[in-house]
Write a protein that holds these residues in place. Structure first.
Motif, mmCIF file in Angstrom:
data_model
loop_
_atom_site.group_PDB
_atom_site.id
_atom_site.type_symbol
_atom_site.label_atom_id
_atom_site.label_comp_id
_atom_site.label_asym_id
_atom_site.label_seq_id
_atom_site.Cartn_x
_atom_site.Cartn_y
_atom_site.Cartn_z
ATOM 1 N N SER A 632 25.680 21.932 16.467
ATOM 2 C CA SER A 632 25.671 21.142 17.771
ATOM 3 C C SER A 632 26.191 19.863 17.662
ATOM 4 O O SER A 632 26.630 19.359 18.880
ATOM 5 N N LEU A 633 25.884 19.148 16.655
ATOM 6 C CA LEU A 633 26.513 17.661 16.535
ATOM 7 C C LEU A 633 27.908 17.607 16.083
ATOM 8 O O LEU A 633 28.464 16.478 16.278
ATOM 9 N N LEU A 634 28.393 18.577 15.280
ATOM 10 C CA LEU A 634 29.722 18.386 14.697
ATOM 11 C C LEU A 634 30.938 18.089 15.907
ATOM 12 O O LEU A 634 31.722 17.331 15.587
ATOM 13 N N PRO A 635 30.962 18.652 16.945
ATOM 14 C CA PRO A 635 32.030 18.627 18.080
ATOM 15 C C PRO A 635 31.899 17.233 18.760
ATOM 16 O O PRO A 635 32.862 16.752 19.317
ATOM 17 N N LEU A 636 30.690 16.343 18.599
ATOM 18 C CA LEU A 636 30.602 15.264 19.350
ATOM 19 C C LEU A 636 31.431 14.029 18.985
ATOM 20 O O LEU A 636 31.872 13.362 19.992
ATOM 21 N N PRO A 637 31.779 13.811 17.574
ATOM 22 C CA PRO A 637 32.849 12.805 17.328
ATOM 23 C C PRO A 637 34.130 12.878 18.069
ATOM 24 O O PRO A 637 34.762 12.066 18.517
ATOM 25 N N HIS A 638 34.570 14.332 18.082
ATOM 26 C CA HIS A 638 35.854 14.719 18.550
ATOM 27 C C HIS A 638 35.764 14.756 20.086
ATOM 28 O O HIS A 638 36.955 14.084 20.837
ATOM 29 N N HIS A 639 34.930 14.921 20.552
ATOM 30 C CA HIS A 639 34.651 15.141 21.961
ATOM 31 C C HIS A 639 34.495 13.781 22.800
ATOM 32 O O HIS A 639 35.283 13.226 23.788
ATOM 33 N N PHE A 640 33.638 12.942 22.092
ATOM 34 C CA PHE A 640 33.573 11.801 22.908
ATOM 35 C C PHE A 640 34.113 10.186 22.360
ATOM 36 O O PHE A 640 34.487 9.428 22.969
ATOM 37 N N GLY A 641 35.061 10.562 21.050
ATOM 38 C CA GLY A 641 35.553 9.545 20.747
ATOM 39 C C GLY A 641 34.909 8.370 20.424
ATOM 40 O O GLY A 641 34.060 8.144 19.844
ATOM 41 N N THR A 642 35.633 7.294 21.203
ATOM 42 C CA THR A 642 35.018 5.737 21.119
ATOM 43 C C THR A 642 33.807 5.487 21.851
ATOM 44 O O THR A 642 33.670 4.459 22.138
ATOM 45 N N VAL A 643 33.376 6.606 22.743
ATOM 46 C CA VAL A 643 32.203 6.253 23.756
ATOM 47 C C VAL A 643 31.031 5.832 22.647
ATOM 48 O O VAL A 643 30.773 6.404 21.654
ATOM 49 N N ARG A 644 30.436 4.773 23.145
ATOM 50 C CA ARG A 644 29.242 4.029 22.416
ATOM 51 C C ARG A 644 28.069 4.546 22.783
ATOM 52 O O ARG A 644 27.882 5.140 23.902
ATOM 53 N N SER A 645 27.260 4.860 21.843
ATOM 54 C CA SER A 645 25.650 5.374 22.308
ATOM 55 C C SER A 645 25.027 4.180 22.747
ATOM 56 O O SER A 645 25.139 3.119 22.153
ATOM 57 N N GLU A 646 23.957 4.526 23.378
ATOM 58 C CA GLU A 646 22.869 3.483 23.868
ATOM 59 C C GLU A 646 22.035 3.210 22.921
ATOM 60 O O GLU A 646 21.735 3.863 21.883
ATOM 61 N N VAL A 647 21.419 1.809 22.689
ATOM 62 C CA VAL A 647 20.303 1.415 22.082
ATOM 63 C C VAL A 647 19.190 1.564 22.545
ATOM 64 O O VAL A 647 18.792 1.046 23.615
ATOM 65 N N VAL A 648 18.414 2.292 22.099
ATOM 66 C CA VAL A 648 16.986 3.001 22.818
ATOM 67 C C VAL A 648 15.983 1.757 22.379
ATOM 68 O O VAL A 648 15.445 1.260 23.236
ATOM 69 N N LEU A 649 15.624 1.703 21.097
ATOM 70 C CA LEU A 649 14.709 1.030 20.652
ATOM 71 C C LEU A 649 15.143 -0.022 19.611
ATOM 72 O O LEU A 649 15.833 0.383 18.652
ATOM 73 N N GLU A 650 14.892 -1.399 19.902
ATOM 74 C CA GLU A 650 15.546 -2.297 18.932
ATOM 75 C C GLU A 650 14.198 -2.939 18.048
ATOM 76 O O GLU A 650 13.671 -3.584 18.109
ATOM 77 N N GLY A 651 14.360 -2.386 16.732
ATOM 78 C CA GLY A 651 13.494 -3.025 15.618
ATOM 79 C C GLY A 651 11.962 -2.198 15.840
ATOM 80 O O GLY A 651 11.002 -3.235 15.471
ATOM 81 N N LYS A 652 11.815 -1.132 16.510
ATOM 82 C CA LYS A 652 10.640 -0.974 16.948
ATOM 83 C C LYS A 652 9.775 0.105 15.386
ATOM 84 O O LYS A 652 8.815 0.011 15.165
ATOM 85 N N PHE A 653 10.797 0.486 14.628
ATOM 86 C CA PHE A 653 10.463 1.212 13.358
ATOM 87 C C PHE A 653 10.742 0.906 12.134
ATOM 88 O O PHE A 653 10.584 1.625 11.290
ATOM 89 N N SER A 654 11.432 -0.253 12.278
ATOM 90 C CA SER A 654 11.907 -1.036 10.859
ATOM 91 C C SER A 654 11.772 -2.395 11.003
ATOM 92 O O SER A 654 12.180 -2.967 11.990
ATOM 93 N N ASN A 655 11.412 -3.000 9.900
ATOM 94 C CA ASN A 655 11.366 -4.678 9.854
ATOM 95 C C ASN A 655 12.679 -4.955 9.490
ATOM 96 O O ASN A 655 12.739 -6.258 9.453
ATOM 97 N N ASP A 656 13.530 -4.168 8.884
ATOM 98 C CA ASP A 656 14.803 -4.633 8.645
ATOM 99 C C ASP A 656 15.496 -5.139 9.786
ATOM 100 O O ASP A 656 15.890 -4.218 10.698
ATOM 101 N N ASP A 657 16.079 -6.290 9.838
ATOM 102 C CA ASP A 657 16.796 -6.756 11.103
ATOM 103 C C ASP A 657 18.282 -6.219 10.883
ATOM 104 O O ASP A 657 18.917 -6.077 11.816
ATOM 105 N N SER A 658 18.701 -5.625 9.751
ATOM 106 C CA SER A 658 20.095 -5.218 9.813
ATOM 107 C C SER A 658 20.002 -3.715 10.017
ATOM 108 O O SER A 658 20.961 -3.273 9.469
ATOM 109 N N SER A 659 19.115 -3.105 10.366
ATOM 110 C CA SER A 659 18.961 -1.609 10.666
ATOM 111 C C SER A 659 20.065 -1.351 11.370
ATOM 112 O O SER A 659 20.161 -1.702 12.302
ATOM 113 N N SER A 660 20.438 -0.216 10.912
ATOM 114 C CA SER A 660 21.834 0.444 11.748
ATOM 115 C C SER A 660 21.315 0.818 13.107
ATOM 116 O O SER A 660 22.100 1.173 14.156
ATOM 117 N N TYR A 661 19.943 1.177 13.233
ATOM 118 C CA TYR A 661 19.661 1.888 14.527
ATOM 119 C C TYR A 661 19.833 0.698 15.650
ATOM 120 O O TYR A 661 19.818 0.948 16.899
#
Length: 1084
Positions: A632-661
């Motif tokens: 169910s995830l494989l079609p998403l890159p082709h369907h949405f393309g350059t649409v950006r996903s929202e940032v939900v939680l910023e630094g809540k579950f990782s102390n690494d400031d460079s976390s990709s989340y």
């Protein structure tokens, strides 16, 4: 619910109905009186000859005086027969409300309700724990409980006051035994299941005959909250609520709703005469009788009851540690059972039927940490079939897990039927929720508070909260309110308990620090998470879900899918197992959790052993659910393309400031990660069903990538002015979260989407790259691990056939690799020993030949290479004759010297079809009939149907046979279409080993194109001679020389007259007219 009603706690505490006048005398006096009075009564009941005689007591005064003595006798030690005789007498007397007997005193028979009320109060003394706890007290208590059951079931004259006294009596004896901390091997541990079972059964009977008033419900709720450290309380509560739910669904949603069947033993708890309104009222009150089940995850709350507080201080006055109470060590299992019961109710409302008890459950449970329990299995398994559930204690005791783990557990044994078997696989499809199921909001209104609280038990949330204005306010409010409510609740409990808990622990984790309880509450939390996933996956099309529920659910997913230091493997596995259709439900904002799911899949699918999950779930089922999510995830890159996903939680579950989340990412940048997961899953998968799913997904991703690139190239060639605007909220470049690839720095909004895709593909994985990786991986495994498995081999060959049709430019070496691997596969299968040859094996060889035909048809230029052509023809020879003419260093064995011995006629036919494909189709495919058939679709019926001449029928064809292998069908008449009727025509249908061919022939003196533009043919007249040209000589032409005239005529010369002498003018005119008429006829 009962806040405005008073509780009956004080009434119970101040009631002195269980005391006797003999308590005012010395103990020796009371003992002697009791022994002297009770023994004759007990012996009279125990002697068969005297049992049927009349009672010794005749008057009301005598009965009441005797009851005072019996009341005191029930408090005596169990070393004699006095207590037994007291129990025998009272259990005989209370049957006056059922069936009066001669052994019962006459005053008791006349006013049974009054005397039974006093007897019930006296019987409380029997259930007071004694110092010499033993089997005798347990036996007597069971005798009383059985008598109470019979009284409640069979009595038809019991007054309301008696019912109320009976309910208070059961509440009181349960509170006496179950409220204090459990003592190992004590009377409470042995009687808990029977005590709570009789209480709930009698309470249900009371609801039918005289519904208890709110004070009784409030008192029961408060007391039951003090008994929750006993597993039997939660188990019996689950049984009753499930039985009531079964009756409730039957009349609420009608007969078309999937039935929620419970064991007959549990269904019999609900009286048949209970009407629908009573069922609904009783169900809701019983549902909340356990109070908040999430409290079971907090030992501080469970141990804050009055009975616990009495024993909290030891003799020296020093507080004990909570973990010194053995009963608190069972709280994880009890919490799990409570969540399992709620999960069962949720599935009942969703209409998901449950499978047999030995099937895999929906949520993972650590089999090495759950204690043994005789609980009723109210588990709603994840892959529930449409089958009635019949779960009871017997099935739980017999459905045990592998004994190999028993030696690893100390003081605990493996849990039973709710736990999955690691070797069990199931390929059956998951059942779908009922069409008439309630809405998601309705179910969450009932169970959402408990489930969400349970899902966040002992979660380590950090303090930083993103207050970005782009985030929804509801999410922030829910997050803040949830953390504040937990902190406030925990603080109040700790202040009220007054224990010496560390404040540092409270700050790091607002809830009770369960570090001293190993493998604490992960099982119950996993059950709650799995249940919530199933609820949200049951969303209907167009259904609206409250943002508050959605936000908490997404926070649950983000927390449960963590793979860092806070990873919880049971919860992670539970979310994956119960979320396959999650991305197909059109949940608003579900795309925000895509990166977290991808990270979880990167942990599960490439792991061959899944050693960290084996103790919780079936690895095959976990991988299958992960693959479904990946699909169910494989079609998403082709369907949405350059649409950006929202940032939900910023630094809540990782102390690494460079976390990709913490960074916004485009869906297109996730493509490489998804493809790598797919490749890794294929390399580690061993289950045939899962492998086939991965192969199908691989073909889809290659075809979609090729199609998208082709469309992008066409649009760029047509003009680059049709730029698609980016849906990104920022103008920054693409995130590099896809693996460190070099990304363009031009803002997405300023570049065409097709150009962005092209740059991405060049830097990471293009369709050609995916095609090459797929060919290499599939061909390598086809000739190693998969060649023994029929289902996987057929799926792999089908994948290779599909890859051959992908219009992507790849190197000839890669195409040759595919063809060579298929040839090697055929050689291996044909060379297997004769006993292994079967219909399935030959089907695999036939499929390989068909795959080879597809590759040769789609890439005919491959046979231009000498070595490739030689290899293919050798394989064809192997299929037709059963052996090759030349093998390695052997001499060439000619056709006439070989004895044909093909693997089977099916294999021979497939090889001959491949040879026909090489000889006839290569370079001439597709045929004029289209790619659906390599042969002509025209036959006699078609010619007759579309002919314009009515004279053509089936008898117009003439048939000929050539070389006993070719059939010719000839139609020597024009079809009446573009053919010219004045020229000879013939239509030939040629049927041979290579198929059917149709040819139409017609004799034409000129090409058809020239004839179409040519006018009607008119003969040119003879040219007129020009006599005025040149010199004119007067020469008389003679047929004979002049000397002939000098010869005299004889009589014979004159016998033939001249022509002008014979022909008259009339005869000349007749000849002339006949000639003109003949010319006119010829012109016509």
């Amino acid at each position: 619910m009962y806040s405005e009603w008073r509780s009956l706690h004080l009434v119970i505490q101040n009631d002195q109905g269980h005391t006797s006048v003999l308590h005012s005398y010395p103990e020796s006096v009371g003992r002697e009186v009791a022994n002297a009075v009770v023994h004759p009564l007990g012996q009279a009941l125990g002697t068969p000859s005297v049992a049927g005689s009349e009672s010794l007591l005749k008057t009301d005064k005598e009965v009441k005086w005797t009851m005072e003595v019996i009341c005191y006798g029930l408090t005596l030690p169990l070393d004699g027969e006095t207590v037994k005789y007291c129990v025998d007498v009272y259990t005989d007397w209370i049957m006056a409300l059922v069936l009066p007997k001669d052994s019962i005193p006459l005053p008791v028979i006349k006013e049974p309700n009054l005397y039974v009320q006093s007897i019930l109060k006296h019987l409380q003394n029997l259930f007071v724990p004694r110092q010499e706890q033993g089997s005798s007290q347990i036996r007597l208590c069971l005798q009383v409980l059985r008598a109470i059951q019979k009284l409640a079931r069979e009595s038809s004259i019991m007054a309301r006051e008696t019912w109320e006294v009976l309910l208070l009596f059961l509440l009181q004896i349960n509170d006496i035994l179950l409220a204090p901390p459990t003592v190992q091997g004590g009377i409470a541990e042995n009687l808990a299941e029977k005590l709570i079972g009789v209480l709930f059964e009698v309470w249900l009977l009371a609801c039918t005959r005289c519904f208890p008033t709110p004070p009784y419900w409030k008192t029961a709720k408060e007391m039951v909250a003090n008994w929750r450290h006993h597993p039997a309380v939660v188990e019996q509560w689950s049984k009753v609520t499930c039985a009531l739910t079964s009756r409730l669904l039957r009349f609420t949603y009608g007969p078309s709703f999937p039935p929620f069947k419970v064991p007959d033993e549990d269904a019999s708890l609900i009286p048949p005469e209970m009407d629908n309104e009573c069922v609904a009222q009783t169900w809701f009150r019983f549902l909340h009788m356990l109070s908040n089940p999430v409290d079971l995850s907090n030992p501080a709350i469970i141990s804050s009851t009055p009975k616990f507080q009495e024993q909290f201080l030891n003799v020296s006055g020093m507080p004990q540690e909570l973990n010194q109470y053995p009963c608190l060590k069972h709280l994880p299992q009890i919490f799990f059972r409570a969540m399992r019961g709620i999960s069962c109710l949720v599935d009942a409302f969703l209409g998901i039927s449950r499978p047999r008890s030995d099937s895999a459950p929906p949520t993972p449970v650590n089999r090495l940490s759950m204690p043994q329990s005789t609980a009723v299995n109210t588990t709603p398994p994840h892959n529930r079939r449409h089958r009635a559930v019949t779960v009871n204690k017997a099935t739980m005791k017999t459905s045990t897990v592998s004994t190999a783990h028993a030696s690893k557990v100390q003081h605990q044994t493996s849990s039973t039927s709710p736990l999955s078997s690691p070797n069990q696989t199931s390929s059956e499809p998951r059942p779908l929720p009922a069409p008439r199921r309630p809405k998601v909001n309705s179910i969450l209104n009932l169970f959402g508070s408990w489930l969400f609280d349970a899902a966040f038990v002992h979660c380590k949330l950090h303090n930083g909260i993103n207050r970005d204005s782009s985030m929804t306010a509801s999410f922030i409010q829910i997050l803040l309110s949830y953390k504040s409510s937990i902190t406030t609740q925990a603080s109040m409990e700790f202040r009220r308990k007054g224990s010496q808990m560390s404040t540092d622990t409270m700050v790091s984790n607002p809830m009770f620090d369960a570090s001293e309880f190993p493998d604490n509450y992960e099982a119950g939390r996993a059950e709650a998470c799995g249940t919530l996933c199933r609820i949200f996956c049951s969303k209907k099309t167009g259904e609206e879900i409250l943002p508050a529920y959605l936000s908490r659910f997404y926070m649950l997913l983000i927390q449960g899918l963590q793979i860092n230091d806070y990873v919880c493997h049971p919860v992670l596995a539970s979310v994956i197992l119960n979320s396959p259709p999650l991305f197909c439900c059109d949940l608003k904002g579900i795309d925000v959790v895509v990166p977290y799911f991808i990270s979880a899949l990167e942990t599960i699918l490439p792991d061959r052993e899944l050693s960290k999950f084996k103790s919780y779930v079936n690895p095959t089922e976990l991988r299958r659910s992960s693959i479904n999510i990946l699909l169910s995830l494989l079609p998403l890159p082709h369907h949405f393309g350059t649409v950006r996903s929202e940032v939900v939680l910023e630094g809540k579950f990782s102390n690494d400031d460079s976390s990709s989340y913490d960074k916004p990412i485009t869906f297109l940048s996730l493509k490489l990660r998804l493809v790598n997961i797919l490749i890794g899953a294929l390399q580690t998968e061993t289950d045939p069903n899962n492998t086939q799913m991965i192969l199908g997904a691989m073909l889809n991703i290659v075809q979609d990538s090729a199609l998208l690139e082709a469309i992008g190239c066409q649009m760029e060639m047509g003009g680059g002015e049709n730029n698609l605007k980016s849906h990104s909220r920022t103008n920054s470049g693409i995130s590099s979260a896809s693996g460190g690839s070099t990304e363009p720095t031009t803002p997405d909004s300023e570049r065409p989407a097709q150009a962005l895709l092209r740059d991405y593909a060049l830097n990471t994985d293009s369709a050609a790259g995916l095609l090459i990786r797929s060919i290499h991986l599939v061909t390598q495994r086809l000739n190693s691990q998969w060649r023994q498995d029929m289902s996987i081999s057929l799926a792999a060959l089908e994948l290779l056939s599909g890859l051959a049709k992908v219009k992507v430019m790849v190197d000839s070496g890669d195409r040759k690799r595919a063809i060579s691997s298929v040839c090697s596969y055929i050689v291996y299968q044909c060379s297997r020993p004769a006993p292994l040859h079967s219909r399935d094996l030959h089907s695999m060889i036939v499929a390989a030949f068909q795959c080879l035909c597809v590759w040769l048809t789609e890439h005919p230029d491959m046979l231009d290479e000498k070595d490739c052509l030689k290899e293919v023809l050798e394989i064809v020879e192997l299929g037709i004759s059963g052996s090759k003419s030349k093998s390695s260093e052997q001499e060439v064995k000619y056709k006439g010297d070989k004895e044909p011995n093909p693997a089977s006629m099916r294999v021979k036919d497939a090889a001959e079809a491949t040879l026909t494909c090489i000889m006839q189709l290569l370079g001439a495919f597709p045929s004029p009939s289209g790619p659906a058939s390599p042969c002509s679709l025209v036959n006699e019926t078609t010619l007759i149907k579309y002919s314009r001449l009515p004279t053509i029928n089936k008898h117009s064809f003439r048939y000929f046979v050539l070389d006993n292998s070719v059939i010719l069908a000839m139609l020597e008449q024009p079809l009446g279409n573009e053919q010219n009727d004045f020229f000879p025509s013939v239509t030939v249908l040629v049927r041979g080993m290579s198929g059917r061919l149709a040819w139409a022939q017609q004799l034409c003196l000129l090409p058809r194109g020239a004839k179409a533009n040519q006018k009607l043919f008119v003969p040119e007249p003879r040219p007129v001679p020009k006599n005025d040209v040149g010199f004119k000589y007067t020469v008389k032409h003679r047929p004979f020389p002049e000397e002939v005239d000098k010869i005299p005529f004889v009589k014979a010369d004159l016998s033939i007259p001249d022509l002008h002498e014979i022909v008259t003018e009339e005869a000349l005119e007749a000849v002339r007219s006949r000639r003109e008429s003949r010319w006119r006829f010829r012109d016509i």
